[in-house]
Design a protein around this motif. Sequence first.
Motif, mmCIF file in Angstrom:
data_model
loop_
_atom_site.group_PDB
_atom_site.id
_atom_site.type_symbol
_atom_site.label_atom_id
_atom_site.label_comp_id
_atom_site.label_asym_id
_atom_site.label_seq_id
_atom_site.Cartn_x
_atom_site.Cartn_y
_atom_site.Cartn_z
ATOM 1 N N ASP A 106 3.156 23.929 -4.233
ATOM 2 C CA ASP A 106 1.913 24.093 -3.476
ATOM 3 C C ASP A 106 1.982 23.231 -2.207
ATOM 4 O O ASP A 106 1.699 22.033 -2.234
ATOM 5 C CB ASP A 106 0.725 23.679 -4.346
ATOM 6 N N LEU A 107 2.323 23.859 -1.094
ATOM 7 C CA LEU A 107 2.455 23.127 0.163
ATOM 8 C C LEU A 107 1.122 22.592 0.669
ATOM 9 O O LEU A 107 1.051 21.500 1.239
ATOM 10 C CB LEU A 107 3.081 24.022 1.233
ATOM 11 N N THR A 108 0.054 23.354 0.447
ATOM 12 C CA THR A 108 -1.265 22.913 0.909
ATOM 13 C C THR A 108 -1.683 21.627 0.218
ATOM 14 O O THR A 108 -2.147 20.672 0.862
ATOM 15 C CB THR A 108 -2.311 24.012 0.666
ATOM 16 N N ALA A 109 -1.508 21.597 -1.102
ATOM 17 C CA ALA A 109 -1.853 20.394 -1.862
ATOM 18 C C ALA A 109 -0.992 19.214 -1.436
ATOM 19 O O ALA A 109 -1.467 18.078 -1.347
ATOM 20 C CB ALA A 109 -1.691 20.657 -3.357
ATOM 21 N N GLN A 127 0.795 -1.231 0.000
ATOM 22 C CA GLN A 127 0.000 0.000 0.000
ATOM 23 C C GLN A 127 0.828 1.283 0.000
ATOM 24 O O GLN A 127 0.285 2.378 0.050
ATOM 25 C CB GLN A 127 -0.940 -0.003 1.212
ATOM 26 N N ALA A 128 2.146 1.180 -0.094
ATOM 27 C CA ALA A 128 2.999 2.366 -0.025
ATOM 28 C C ALA A 128 2.730 3.318 -1.185
ATOM 29 O O ALA A 128 2.557 2.892 -2.329
ATOM 30 C CB ALA A 128 4.467 1.955 -0.037
ATOM 31 N N THR A 129 2.688 4.618 -0.872
ATOM 32 C CA THR A 129 2.522 5.643 -1.898
ATOM 33 C C THR A 129 3.642 6.676 -1.766
ATOM 34 O O THR A 129 4.192 6.899 -0.685
ATOM 35 C CB THR A 129 1.172 6.365 -1.784
ATOM 36 N N ILE A 130 3.959 7.309 -2.891
ATOM 37 C CA ILE A 130 4.959 8.372 -2.947
ATOM 38 C C ILE A 130 4.312 9.582 -3.611
ATOM 39 O O ILE A 130 3.655 9.451 -4.655
ATOM 40 C CB ILE A 130 6.207 7.914 -3.732
ATOM 41 N N VAL A 131 4.492 10.755 -3.018
ATOM 42 C CA VAL A 131 3.931 11.987 -3.569
ATOM 43 C C VAL A 131 4.990 12.662 -4.435
ATOM 44 O O VAL A 131 6.146 12.827 -4.020
ATOM 45 C CB VAL A 131 3.467 12.941 -2.457
ATOM 46 N N VAL A 132 4.590 13.040 -5.645
ATOM 47 C CA VAL A 132 5.484 13.693 -6.602
ATOM 48 C C VAL A 132 4.820 14.974 -7.108
ATOM 49 O O VAL A 132 3.663 15.256 -6.769
ATOM 50 C CB VAL A 132 5.803 12.761 -7.797
ATOM 51 N N ALA A 133 5.540 15.739 -7.934
ATOM 52 C CA ALA A 133 5.036 17.033 -8.383
ATOM 53 C C ALA A 133 4.724 17.049 -9.871
ATOM 54 O O ALA A 133 5.395 16.389 -10.672
ATOM 55 C CB ALA A 133 6.051 18.129 -8.067
ATOM 56 N N GLU A 134 3.722 17.823 -10.239
ATOM 57 C CA GLU A 134 3.450 18.073 -11.656
ATOM 58 C C GLU A 134 4.671 18.722 -12.297
ATOM 59 O O GLU A 134 5.403 19.478 -11.661
ATOM 60 C CB GLU A 134 2.246 19.010 -11.800
ATOM 61 N N GLY A 135 4.881 18.408 -13.561
ATOM 62 C CA GLY A 135 6.015 18.983 -14.266
ATOM 63 C C GLY A 135 7.327 18.314 -13.956
ATOM 64 O O GLY A 135 8.385 18.787 -14.375
ATOM 65 N N TYR A 193 0.441 1.632 -16.483
ATOM 66 C CA TYR A 193 1.320 2.410 -15.633
ATOM 67 C C TYR A 193 1.435 1.831 -14.224
ATOM 68 O O TYR A 193 0.518 1.216 -13.701
ATOM 69 C CB TYR A 193 0.835 3.860 -15.586
ATOM 70 N N THR A 194 2.603 2.088 -13.624
ATOM 71 C CA THR A 194 2.875 1.599 -12.275
ATOM 72 C C THR A 194 2.082 2.413 -11.258
ATOM 73 O O THR A 194 2.151 3.645 -11.261
ATOM 74 C CB THR A 194 4.377 1.728 -11.967
ATOM 75 N N PRO A 195 1.319 1.763 -10.380
ATOM 76 C CA PRO A 195 0.567 2.498 -9.357
ATOM 77 C C PRO A 195 1.458 2.902 -8.186
ATOM 78 O O PRO A 195 2.631 2.532 -8.122
ATOM 79 C CB PRO A 195 -0.478 1.482 -8.915
ATOM 80 N N GLY A 196 0.889 3.655 -7.253
ATOM 81 C CA GLY A 196 1.594 3.983 -6.027
ATOM 82 C C GLY A 196 2.116 5.401 -5.946
ATOM 83 O O GLY A 196 2.936 5.699 -5.065
ATOM 84 N N PHE A 197 1.636 6.293 -6.833
ATOM 85 C CA PHE A 197 2.119 7.664 -6.849
ATOM 86 C C PHE A 197 0.947 8.648 -6.838
ATOM 87 O O PHE A 197 -0.077 8.411 -7.474
ATOM 88 C CB PHE A 197 2.995 7.918 -8.086
ATOM 89 N N LYS A 198 1.122 9.748 -6.118
ATOM 90 C CA LYS A 198 0.157 10.837 -6.100
ATOM 91 C C LYS A 198 0.848 12.086 -6.634
ATOM 92 O O LYS A 198 1.962 12.413 -6.210
ATOM 93 C CB LYS A 198 -0.346 11.093 -4.681
ATOM 94 N N ILE A 199 0.181 12.783 -7.541
ATOM 95 C CA ILE A 199 0.766 13.947 -8.191
ATOM 96 C C ILE A 199 0.076 15.212 -7.695
ATOM 97 O O ILE A 199 -1.155 15.303 -7.715
ATOM 98 C CB ILE A 199 0.640 13.851 -9.725
ATOM 99 N N VAL A 200 0.880 16.191 -7.245
ATOM 100 C CA VAL A 200 0.337 17.463 -6.762
ATOM 101 C C VAL A 200 1.046 18.604 -7.488
ATOM 102 O O VAL A 200 2.128 18.428 -8.049
ATOM 103 C CB VAL A 200 0.543 17.605 -5.235
ATOM 104 N N PRO A 201 0.462 19.806 -7.500
ATOM 105 C CA PRO A 201 1.128 20.947 -8.145
ATOM 106 C C PRO A 201 2.462 21.264 -7.483
ATOM 107 O O PRO A 201 2.589 21.228 -6.246
ATOM 108 C CB PRO A 201 0.129 22.088 -7.955
#
Length: 404
Positions: A179-182, A135-143, A168-176
Amino acid sequence: MIEDMLRTPAAVQDAERHTAHNYHPLPVVISSAEGAWVTDVDGRRYLDCLAGYSALNFGHRHPALIAAAHAQLDKLTLTSRAFIHDQFADFCRELAALCGKDLVLPMNTGAEAVETGIKVARKWGYQVKGVPAGQATIVVAEGNFHGRTTTIVSFSTDDDARADFGPYTPGFKIVPYGDLTALAEAVDETTVAVLLEPIQGEQGVVVPPTGYLPGVRQLCTERNVLFIADEIQSGLGRTGATFACELEGVVPDMYLLGKALGGGIVPVSAVAADADVLGVLRPGQHGSTFGGNPLACAVATEVVRLLATGEFQRRSTELGERLHAGLHALIGKGLVAVRGRGLWAGLDIDPALMSGREACERLMERGVLAKDTHGSTIRLAPPLTITAEEIDHAVAQLAAVLAG
């Protein structure tokens, strides 16, 4: 198109005839280089303002690096990690010290370093943080641009890099980006890491807002999440500091390094982190036949020693100020924006004037090599060995191109 083909050197046409078209290079065929200059097959010289996407931070054929490579070539080039060679300990110890970390894991390419960082973060999440299996996820950035493997393009937002390469490989969340809030909203109990470029290179040398990186560091600490800094392009002196994170006083949990680490001679990458992070790996769980080979270690150790003097960081800071002053003077004269730090700049050209590709072609005709990205943007990343006079020359040629 016909006129372009008539002007294209025969060597370019021959290369394209036998090569998969995964690149669209400028029509120049380079045969030799020294310092900040390259020479083509016809003897024409060009000022290299791309420096192999920062792989050539120390210029072409830096004497100390060439000497280290020659000396090692006469002794030993490869053992595999099945054995220990006499260059390995010095490299790992000195790079770890430069990074302020306990351990180093050597690989070859930047994408391998990123893949290694992903694997380590997931294993740390399961073994140390206690994330439920799978269930591990990694947060990454747009661009983002972290490489082009199938896993990495799975979290790219660039259609050219991503389209038609699924599933595509799952386990990633993309934020702007920036943007610290996102970012805070995306981090949850399954998050094992936040993976970011301190400055987004491929996107056009995009610098995040002041306070963003310290905010990421604080959030990761509070939520028990690893902060992974991809310093493959931004690191090793490019921005005026050893690492771009230093510009805001930030220390990540893990550095991903590459490009300049090989001195423009051999591909070398590495992951650096403390023992409580990299120590989760055990024999057989990750590796590379060529990672940390004797030739690579000999060259990379010399790179680390060059950086340890601070000379190149100072050059990048001082000459970067000169470069950015010259570029900012062109805003309103064909440029609409300039971004960057140190000897690294992203320039947005007025799209009504010309495309980034056209600007690079015109610069090439005037003896300066640069690279376009995302339509009307071009990137400048000259070797850190460039002189003040050469910077002025590059800016003058750009001004002439913009003036038509």
